[in-house]
Design a protein around this motif. Structure first.
Motif, PDB file in Angstrom:
ATOM      1  N   ARG A   2       0.826  -1.207   0.000  1.00 49.14           N
ATOM      2  CA  ARG A   2       0.000   0.000   0.000  1.00 49.14           C
ATOM      3  C   ARG A   2       0.864   1.261   0.000  1.00 49.14           C
ATOM      4  N   LEU A   6       1.246   4.272  -2.794  1.00 48.50           N
ATOM      5  CA  LEU A   6       0.998   5.664  -2.416  1.00 48.50           C
ATOM      6  C   LEU A   6       2.180   6.559  -2.771  1.00 48.50           C
ATOM      7  N   GLU A 127     -10.871  13.533  -7.203  1.00 53.60           N
ATOM      8  CA  GLU A 127     -10.334  12.680  -6.140  1.00 53.60           C
ATOM      9  C   GLU A 127      -8.815  12.653  -6.263  1.00 53.60           C
ATOM     10  N   ARG A 128      -8.136  12.883  -5.157  1.00 53.50           N
ATOM     11  CA  ARG A 128      -6.666  12.835  -5.138  1.00 53.50           C
ATOM     12  C   ARG A 128      -6.220  11.628  -4.319  1.00 53.50           C
ATOM     13  N   THR A 129      -5.490  10.735  -4.973  1.00 54.43           N
ATOM     14  CA  THR A 129      -4.986   9.541  -4.306  1.00 54.43           C
ATOM     15  C   THR A 129      -3.610   9.201  -4.861  1.00 54.43           C
ATOM     16  N   ALA A 136     -13.197  10.642 -10.393  1.00 51.67           N
ATOM     17  CA  ALA A 136     -13.751   9.331 -10.082  1.00 51.67           C
ATOM     18  C   ALA A 136     -15.272   9.363 -10.183  1.00 51.67           C
ATOM     19  N   ASP A 138     -18.897   9.227  -8.851  1.00 50.87           N
ATOM     20  CA  ASP A 138     -19.628   9.492  -7.615  1.00 50.87           C
ATOM     21  C   ASP A 138     -20.771   8.490  -7.530  1.00 50.87           C
ATOM     22  N   ASN A 196      -8.579  -1.789   0.538  1.00 51.63           N
ATOM     23  CA  ASN A 196      -7.863  -0.655  -0.062  1.00 51.63           C
ATOM     24  C   ASN A 196      -8.661  -0.053  -1.212  1.00 51.63           C
ATOM     25  N   LEU A 197      -9.901   0.312  -0.927  1.00 52.81           N
ATOM     26  CA  LEU A 197     -10.775   0.809  -1.981  1.00 52.81           C
ATOM     27  C   LEU A 197     -10.255   2.097  -2.613  1.00 52.81           C
ATOM     28  N   ASP A 198      -9.528   2.906  -1.848  1.00 53.01           N
ATOM     29  CA  ASP A 198      -9.004   4.153  -2.407  1.00 53.01           C
ATOM     30  C   ASP A 198      -7.942   3.888  -3.468  1.00 53.01           C
ATOM     31  N   LEU A 199      -7.324   2.707  -3.437  1.00 53.45           N
ATOM     32  CA  LEU A 199      -6.307   2.343  -4.421  1.00 53.45           C
ATOM     33  C   LEU A 199      -6.833   1.377  -5.485  1.00 53.45           C
ATOM     34  N   ASN A 200      -8.141   1.211  -5.521  1.00 50.89           N
ATOM     35  CA  ASN A 200      -8.746   0.241  -6.434  1.00 50.89           C
ATOM     36  C   ASN A 200      -8.359   0.510  -7.882  1.00 50.89           C
TER      37      ASN A 200
END
Length: 227
Positions: A2, A6, A127-129, A136, A138, A196-200
């Motif tokens: 992860r 990032l 979205e910032r990741t 992304a 909504d 880790n849905l934000d990194l999907n």
């Protein structure tokens, strides 16, 4: 893993963009030489994957303005229009007779129409990741039917590839098509399974790399067998 993603997100997205551009060129060269339909279908699929990665790679440079919004809209539209090509890829891999190929193309046309409509209906939110700015989906604001079509495109198109891959492995003695579908499925499910849905989107893009790579290897094998 992860923390690695990032820290290196932008590098990975640019690398994946270049990879899909290379696959696109190789697929077009393969089609010019062999006229094998699988190459052309792969080229179209790779174009969509390359465009998707490129717009996400450019996100931070473009900023949250009209340019990113315009280009991102077509990221969703191309996804909806080109991912259904996995259906005819399966049909050509399995050497379907003409009536069955026409039936698959008819089904593909319907799904493409739904995918394009879903692409235009999706509500996008910045979205910032992992150092990447992207628009992304909504999920709450997007119509329910569009979310359903998105799920169909994500999993309903890859399961036939896995099934076709099993048949191909048995009849044609190669696991390449199965590896393409199976690894795509694994990476698409990995982020939700690990929380880790934000990194999907990043993890799924790794699966798309394997999908395109093993499709190319399979198309080459198929072309050589047809010579």
């Amino acid at each position: 893993m992860r923390q690695f993603l990032l820290n290196t997100g932008p590098i990975w997205v640019w690398a994946i963009t270049v990879f899909h551009a290379l696959i696109l060129v190789l697929a077009l060269l393969g089609y010019r030489k062999s006229r094998q339909p699988l190459y052309l279908l792969l080229a179209l699929l790779s174009f969509g994957l390359c465009y998707d990665a490129l717009i996400q790679a450019l996100g931070s440079a473009l900023g949250e303005g009209a340019a990113l919004r315009f280009l991102s809209r077509f990221r969703y539209v191309f996804h909806g229009a080109l991912i259904p090509l996995l259906f005819p890829i399966c049909a050509y891999a399995l050497d379907f007779k003409k009536p069955w190929k026409l039936a698959v193309w008819a089904l593909t046309g319907v799904v493409i129409a739904l995918g394009i409509a879903e692409g235009f209906a999706t509500v996008m939110v910045p979205e910032r990741t992992a150092g990447i700015l992207r628009l992304a989906s909504d999920k709450e604001a997007t119509p329910g039917w569009a979310t359903g079509v998105s799920m169909l495109l994500a999993f309903g198109t890859i399961l036939p590839v896995i099934l076709a891959g099993i048949v191909v492995w048995i009849k044609q003695k190669t696991p390449l098509l199965l590896l393409a579908g199976f690894l795509m499925f694994v990476f698409a499910a990995l982020a939700p399974a690990t929380g880790n849905l934000d990194l999907n989107f990043l993890i799924t893009m790794v699966g798309e790399v394997f999908l395109a790579l093993f499709f190319l290897l399979y198309a080459r094998r198929k072309a050589k067998k047809s010579e």
